[in-house]
Design a protein around this motif. Sequence first.
Motif, short mmCIF file in Angstrom:
data_model
loop_
_atom_site.label_atom_id
_atom_site.label_comp_id
_atom_site.label_asym_id
_atom_site.label_seq_id
_atom_site.Cartn_x
_atom_site.Cartn_y
_atom_site.Cartn_z
N VAL A 27 34.71 22.48 -14.84
CA VAL A 27 33.84 23.61 -15.17
C VAL A 27 33.11 23.49 -16.50
CG1 VAL A 27 35.27 25.17 -13.79
CG2 VAL A 27 35.60 25.06 -16.27
N HIS A 28 33.38 22.45 -17.28
CA HIS A 28 32.80 22.41 -18.63
C HIS A 28 31.28 22.45 -18.64
CE1 HIS A 28 32.07 18.12 -18.00
NE2 HIS A 28 31.36 18.13 -19.10
N ASP A 29 30.63 21.94 -17.63
CA ASP A 29 29.16 21.95 -17.54
C ASP A 29 28.65 22.90 -16.46
OD1 ASP A 29 28.51 20.23 -19.61
OD2 ASP A 29 28.44 18.44 -18.36
N ILE A 30 29.46 23.84 -16.02
CA ILE A 30 29.08 24.70 -14.89
C ILE A 30 27.82 25.51 -15.17
CG2 ILE A 30 30.50 26.72 -15.46
CD1 ILE A 30 31.23 26.64 -12.36
N ALA A 31 27.59 25.88 -16.41
CA ALA A 31 26.39 26.67 -16.75
C ALA A 31 25.11 25.90 -16.44
CB ALA A 31 26.43 27.06 -18.23
N GLU A 32 25.19 24.57 -16.46
CA GLU A 32 24.02 23.75 -16.17
C GLU A 32 23.51 23.95 -14.75
OE1 GLU A 32 24.74 19.66 -17.25
OE2 GLU A 32 25.23 20.21 -19.31
N ALA A 33 24.35 24.48 -13.88
CA ALA A 33 23.91 24.77 -12.52
C ALA A 33 22.81 25.83 -12.53
CB ALA A 33 25.09 25.25 -11.67
N ILE A 34 22.78 26.64 -13.56
CA ILE A 34 21.77 27.70 -13.67
C ILE A 34 20.70 27.36 -14.71
CG2 ILE A 34 21.40 30.12 -14.34
CD1 ILE A 34 24.06 30.74 -12.96
N VAL A 35 21.12 26.90 -15.90
CA VAL A 35 20.14 26.68 -16.99
C VAL A 35 19.67 25.24 -17.10
CG1 VAL A 35 20.99 28.62 -18.35
CG2 VAL A 35 21.92 26.34 -18.78
N GLY A 36 20.28 24.33 -16.36
CA GLY A 36 19.93 22.92 -16.48
C GLY A 36 20.64 22.29 -17.66
N ASP A 37 20.44 21.01 -17.85
CA ASP A 37 21.07 20.27 -18.93
C ASP A 37 20.19 20.38 -20.17
OD1 ASP A 37 22.66 18.62 -20.45
OD2 ASP A 37 22.20 16.78 -19.34
N ILE A 38 20.62 21.19 -21.12
CA ILE A 38 19.86 21.39 -22.35
C ILE A 38 20.30 20.32 -23.35
CG2 ILE A 38 19.31 22.98 -24.23
CD1 ILE A 38 20.07 25.28 -22.27
N THR A 39 19.42 19.37 -23.61
CA THR A 39 19.72 18.26 -24.50
C THR A 39 19.06 18.49 -25.86
OG1 THR A 39 17.78 16.95 -23.94
CG2 THR A 39 19.71 16.73 -22.49
N PRO A 40 19.41 17.70 -26.86
CA PRO A 40 18.75 17.83 -28.17
C PRO A 40 17.22 17.66 -28.08
CG PRO A 40 20.73 16.54 -28.40
CD PRO A 40 20.53 16.76 -26.92
N HIS A 41 16.76 16.93 -27.08
CA HIS A 41 15.32 16.71 -26.92
C HIS A 41 14.59 17.95 -26.42
CE1 HIS A 41 15.91 12.50 -27.75
NE2 HIS A 41 16.85 12.45 -26.81
N CYS A 42 15.33 18.99 -26.01
CA CYS A 42 14.72 20.22 -25.51
C CYS A 42 14.28 21.15 -26.64
CB CYS A 42 15.71 20.96 -24.60
SG CYS A 42 16.13 20.06 -23.09
N ASN A 43 14.64 20.83 -27.88
CA ASN A 43 14.30 21.66 -29.04
C ASN A 43 14.77 23.10 -28.90
OD1 ASN A 43 13.04 19.58 -30.54
ND2 ASN A 43 11.22 19.77 -29.25
N VAL A 44 15.99 23.26 -28.40
CA VAL A 44 16.63 24.57 -28.29
C VAL A 44 17.76 24.60 -29.32
CG1 VAL A 44 17.96 26.08 -26.76
CG2 VAL A 44 16.04 24.75 -25.84
N SER A 45 17.81 25.64 -30.11
CA SER A 45 18.86 25.73 -31.14
C SER A 45 20.24 25.77 -30.48
CB SER A 45 18.66 26.96 -32.01
OG SER A 45 19.00 28.13 -31.29
N HIS A 46 21.24 25.40 -31.27
CA HIS A 46 22.62 25.44 -30.77
C HIS A 46 23.00 26.86 -30.35
CE1 HIS A 46 26.80 24.32 -30.25
NE2 HIS A 46 27.13 25.34 -31.01
N ALA A 47 22.60 27.84 -31.17
CA ALA A 47 22.92 29.24 -30.86
C ALA A 47 22.24 29.70 -29.57
CB ALA A 47 22.50 30.14 -32.03
N GLU A 48 20.99 29.32 -29.39
CA GLU A 48 20.27 29.72 -28.17
C GLU A 48 20.85 29.02 -26.95
OE1 GLU A 48 17.28 31.58 -25.72
OE2 GLU A 48 18.39 32.08 -27.54
#
Length: 174
Positions: A27-48
């Motif tokens: 389950v560690h990556d289960i959220a990716e089923a909805i939001v996708g794989d957010i990588t450092p290249h996505c320019n999304v803050s850690h908090a977001e």
Amino acid sequence: MYRMGVMSLLASHCGVDSGRCMRMALVHDIAEAIVGDITPHCNVSHAEKHRLEADAVQQIKQMLGPNTQAALEVETLWHDYEAQTTPESHLVKDFDKLEMIIQAHEYEQAQGLQLQQFFDTTKDKFKTQTGQAWAQELVARRQKAAVAPTTAAGEGSTAPAALQQAAAASQAGS
């Protein structure tokens, strides 16, 4: 995920609840089923990233039935992994990093690529003795393969039996 589950199964000697590690690996990556794989290249803050993934876990919990045992366990395991406060969460995090460099090594061998950056990002980042030992073994095998690419993987290896089994299981599952 599958390989991390197998690693968790083989880590029963590490003083952790290997069953909990296996479930957490699932389950560690289960959220990716909805939001996708957010990588450092996505320019999304850690908090977001954390907020988006936490919201996704809540959506999954609702899908499972908010008060069901499955929903509560998924939520608990995900939060445990994210918080990194238990021995199981530390080990599964190490397995996640190990999985990444195992894949990088497989791509290097299969496609003749040089993927040093993946190894660089995990250098000195393993928190558990098991993670450190298995990563060191993989790096040693990678270096050996670079010197003698015709040598069969694992030949003459001094790797822990659990790592050899995990590698064999991952090759069988590929």
